[in-house]
Design an enzyme around this catalytic site. Structure first.
Site, PDB file in Angstrom:
ATOM      1  N   HIS A 134      42.211  41.906  45.790  1.00 39.16           N
ATOM      2  CA  HIS A 134      42.933  40.870  45.774  1.00 39.16           C
ATOM      3  C   HIS A 134      42.473  39.129  45.990  1.00 39.16           C
ATOM      4  O   HIS A 134      42.192  39.094  47.482  1.00 39.16           O
ATOM      5  CB  HIS A 134      44.102  41.023  46.865  1.00 39.16           C
ATOM      6  CG  HIS A 134      45.262  40.510  47.089  1.00 39.16           C
ATOM      7  ND1 HIS A 134      46.189  40.606  48.192  1.00 39.16           N
ATOM      8  CD2 HIS A 134      46.173  41.026  45.538  1.00 39.16           C
ATOM      9  CE1 HIS A 134      47.046  39.854  47.458  1.00 39.16           C
ATOM     10  NE2 HIS A 134      47.379  40.490  45.722  1.00 39.16           N
ATOM     11  N   HIS A 152      45.750  41.470  33.374  1.00 36.53           N
ATOM     12  CA  HIS A 152      45.848  41.567  34.862  1.00 36.53           C
ATOM     13  C   HIS A 152      47.294  42.890  34.995  1.00 36.53           C
ATOM     14  O   HIS A 152      46.398  44.450  35.042  1.00 36.53           O
ATOM     15  CB  HIS A 152      46.337  41.296  36.263  1.00 36.53           C
ATOM     16  CG  HIS A 152      45.993  42.024  37.565  1.00 36.53           C
ATOM     17  ND1 HIS A 152      45.539  42.178  38.621  1.00 36.53           N
ATOM     18  CD2 HIS A 152      47.315  42.480  38.318  1.00 36.53           C
ATOM     19  CE1 HIS A 152      45.981  42.443  39.386  1.00 36.53           C
ATOM     20  NE2 HIS A 152      46.734  43.128  39.401  1.00 36.53           N
TER      21      HIS A 152
END
Lengths: 769, 85
Positions: free
Chosen positions: A99, A53
């Site tokens: 998300h 990420h």
């Protein structure tokens, strides 16, 4: 100075290292970087910074192949959000982010905090958010858990956006068993700024104070990445990751305070504390400014007692920002924040010494030499190899799939397709969003192929759309990647906007699997092909890997968020037919292609064949022709052919605007040599259905641009229904029936949720954010 | 089977941000209740149910909480009382 362990820190064992997601080689790299054993705090920092990420360690070399430049690009990838100029001294900042995992565990809060995070990415560039979009992927609605996830995610998005007062104007939603247990929740935010207010998240100026702003730090989301796929049983209750809970009212205050801070001149940089919170925001700001930083965790405002430096650094508490202020302006910064009921505490300083240092009072708990903590991460070039079964699947002759007896009447097939949740009206979802707050929404959800937001004080507007058909990418990643961009561009052009730039959210499985990395690489190459051909550079985005469940990876889903520019808002064009008597023109050509279609998947449960070909030069010409026709004021409506093909597109043109239904008389006999179901339901690319009172002019413009075009029919009253003639075959359907199928499918499917027990089981969730 | 009334408290999980509780605490401070350190806002449910005994009634309500009444990811629950009716 050197970092030493704190009393109470666990010993650094191979098991602990593995638990932090570091390989043996990565741990060795960390040791040689430090020249000693790392402390527990340092291990936590590196585990976050070297996660995919934050570091893009598997994806960066491939992402570098994407085009990122155009004269109007003010900020490309590498910042909180991309920024393009739209003229008149104005610019648009935009970004999309995933998300996924938080939403799989707790759909309401996961989706809400996803919206909050992407809002902060945009307003930290100095832009006022003006629109939100969402790209959602779920499993089949036949599963109670999926319906629970859909309900929670949609409510979470709506509540957060509505509270902050940003309209949610567009998006795309698809349902497929491939997303079972691993929904995709991608949120995109678009903001408007004056070019001179653009600010970057680059720490600079030795002696400048580093200030934590906004909400207090709690233990939320710690280990969000490293423990994401661990079984959430009672036994590991203690280390159970705590979901982040959003507070949109604090976000609104933070938004106003941040914009005021940025224009005040008291600060030099600002960044959201997003994934890996304080750690990544401080390390990234230091690296961009090529300076050292020192942070004292005791000075960070805390919500809970007894938090360790490790917890404070890795917390993902929401609604927090990190600011680098000008030296001596600390009180001015605090005063602005106090006005908005927010706190600001100086927690550190920019230093000349090239180190990243964290202290707890006087005790140094972490210290890394150098200022390139984020990019000095390991880089991988994983093996890429297509799975043999993928080639077999693609080569399958889908024309051999036997028709069902009911298909003898093509109207039956059309109705079934309109009921398919991926195609059906998404009004059940979009009416839960406020799409008109701020009163600039020209086209909202369902009005056109893209949303349109006007820019006050100018004649301009921007068009926005997200797109990606993961099934195409699954069947042929290169072609699927091209189509994702081309379709987004076509949608934006259908409302009358010139496609300008994209942001992307790359949702894939585990990159260490050669077939998954093959999908990733090829899809990115395909996106690059299309971006170059269509002149839409990539200005940033997000990579979400490890989207897997026990059944395997999700469809590779590189979601494209497209921004287009409309010079004259009067030329905005809607998708549904406008009035009886208008001539219907098809731009582009019909083909025998049927592979990868919604028809095969929904009617026959077959996911096979090659996805439709994507001729990028042809797409470019189509967009140019369409914009010339719309700009000339010759087009009454324009709608692109996508899932469900030409018949579904025509049906939608008749009844998508439920209050004003129309009919159409269409003759496709010119293509009667094609297989009927491919002609009606195949998903050949590069086609647009438009209606006009000046068909001759439109045909002339198409010819000039080298785009195939033909008059295929006339808009009729609703009572005439939709009639499509193909030689001796006729599809005849009542508009009211088509409308019911299209508009009632999703509410009907979702109502079932209320009647059944909700099956909330966090352990079902897998993958990462 | 006998009748029981089971009451249950559902509150935000300890440590999670509780914006509603925080808003109430801030309002109390504004009114001068400076002694208040934290507020949490939850729900109180009263359920009348048939069961063989009090333990079975409580067991059933725990199951209801786990599956519908409380969200185990964001909320904790406790049985506040079980009385025969």
């Amino acid at each position: 100075m050197t970092a030493t362990p704190r009393p109470g820190d666990p010993a650094i064992t191979p098991a602990l290292v593995a638990e932090h997601g570091l390989t043996a080689d990565e741990f060795e790299r960390l040791r040689s970087m430090l020249g000693r054993e790392p402390t527990f705090t340092e291990l936590g920092i590196i585990s976050a910074l070297w996660s995919e990420h934050c570091s893009y360690k598997h994806s960066r070399p491939v992402l570098k192949t994407l085009p990122t430049e155009a004269p109007y690009v003010l900020q490309g990838p590498g910042e909180n959000a991309g920024v393009i100029s739209i003229g008149d001294g104005l610019a648009v900042a935009f970004k999309i982010e995933s998300h996924n995992h938080p939403s799989a565990v707790e759909p309401y809060q996961g989706a809400a905090t996803g919206v909050g995070g992407i809002l902060r990415d945009v307003f930290t560039m100095g832009a006022r958010p003006i629109a939100m979009l969402n790209s959602l992927r779920f499993g089949s609605l036949d599963t109670p858990r999926v319906r629970y996830l859909v309900g929670g995610v949609v409510k979470g998005i709506g509540d957060y956006g509505n509270c902050v007062g940003i309209p949610t104007v567009a998006g795309d939603v698809m349902f497929d068993a491939a997303y079972e247990g691993n929904p995709l929740v991608n949120a995109m935010c678009v903001g408007l700024l004056r070019e001179e207010d653009l600010i970057r998240a680059k720490a600079e100026g030795v002696g400048n104070p580093i200030i934590a702003v906004g909400a207090r730090t709690g233990r939320d989301g710690i280990h969000g990445a490293s423990f994401a796929s661990e079984d959430l049983s009672e036994e590991n209750e203690a280390k159970r990751p705590r979901v982040q809970v959003g507070d949109p009212f604090t976000e609104k205050l933070l938004l106003e305070a941040s914009l005021e801070l940025i224009t005040s001149g008291h600060i030099v940089a600002i960044q959201d504390m997003g994934a890996a919170g304080l750690t990544s925001s401080s390390a990234e700001m230091a690296e961009r400014g090529e300076v050292g930083v020192t942070i004292d965790t005791l000075k960070v405002p805390q919500r809970e007692q007894g938090m360790t430096p490790y917890e404070i650094l890795l917390s993902e508490s929401q609604e927090r920002m990190l600011v680098v202020a000008r030296q001596g302006h600390e009180d001015a910064v605090k005063k602005i924040l106090a006005k908005w009921d927010l706190t600001a505490e100086v927690i550190g300083e920019v230093i000349a010494e090239p180190v990243y240092r964290v202290t707890e009072g006087d005790h140094v708990v972490a210290e890394f030499p150098g200022v390139r903590l984020v990019t000095d991460c390991p880089q991988y070039h994983p093996e890429a190899r297509e799975a043999p079964e993928a080639a077999v699947r693609r080569a399958q002759d889908v024309h051999a799939v036997a028709e069902k007896p009911e298909e003898a009447d093509p109207a039956w097939t059309l109705e079934r397709l309109l009921e398919c949740p991926t195609i059906a009206s998404k009004r059940w979802i979009t009416t839960q969003y406020d799409s008109t707050v701020r009163t600039n929404t020209v086209l909202g959800p369902g009005d056109g192929d893209a949303a349109v937001i006007r820019i006050r004080g100018t004649s301009k507007a921007i068009a926005l759309k997200t797109d990606c058909n993961g099934r195409y990418v699954f069947l042929d990643p290169r072609v699927g990647g091209r189509i994702a961009v081309a379709e987004a561009a076509r949608n934006v052009a259908c409302v009358g906007a010139r496609p300008m730039a994209i942001t992307n959210c790359l949702n894939f499985g585990n990159p260490k699997k050669p077939d998954v990395f093959f999908q990733f690489r090829e899809a990115v190459f395909g996106m690059g092909d299309a971006c170059r051909a269509l002149g839409t550079p990539v200005t940033g985005g997000n990579v979400s890997l490890y989207n897997e469940n026990p059944q395997g990876a999700v469809y590779p889903t590189p979601v494209i968020g497209m921004v287009g520019l409309i010079d004259d808002v009067r030329h905005v064009t809607r998708a549904p037919f406008a009035a009886e008597g208008h001539t219907i023109v098809l731009l582009g050509d019909n083909t025998a292609e049927l592979g990868g279609s919604e028809y095969l998947a929904w009617i026959h449960g077959v996911v096979a064949g090659a996805p439709p070909a994507c001729d990028l030069d042809g797409e470019k010409r189509l967009i140019d022709a369409l914009l010339a026709a719309i700009g000339g004021g010759h087009v009454a409506s324009a709608h692109d052919c996508s899932e469900g093909g030409l018949a579904v597109a025509l049906a939608e043109c008749c009844m998508a605007r439920e209050a004003r239904p129309l009919g159409a008389q269409v003759d496709l006999s010119a293509w009667s040599a094609l297989p009927l179901r491919a002609l009606l339901f195949g998903e050949a690319q590069g086609r647009v259905v438009l209606s006009t009172t000046r068909a001759a002019l439109v045909l002339e413009i198409a010819k000039r641009h080298g785009v195939p075009a033909a008059i295929i029919g006339t808009v009729r009253s609703a009572s005439a229904g939709l009639v499509i003639t193909v030689g001796s075959r006729v599809l005849r359907a009542e508009t009211a029936r088509l409308s019911r199928a299209f508009h009632e499918a999703l509410p009907r499917a979702m109502q079932r949720a209320a009647a059944e027990a909700v099956d909330r089981d966090p352990a079902l969730a897998g993958g990462t954010r | 089977m006998k009748s029981f009334r089971v009451s249950v408290h559902i509150v935000p999980r300890k440590g999670l941000l509780d914006p509603q509780g925080k808003a109430v605490a801030d309002a109390l401070h504004t009114l001068g209740f400076q002694a208040v350190s934290e507020v949490h806002v939850g729900r109180h449910l009263v359920i009348d149910t048939a069961a063989t005994d009090a333990a079975a009634a409580e067991f059933a309500v725990r199951d209801m909480c786990a599956r519908l009444l409380a969200n185990p990811v964001t909320e904790d629950f406790e049985i506040a009382g079980v009385t025969a009716t």
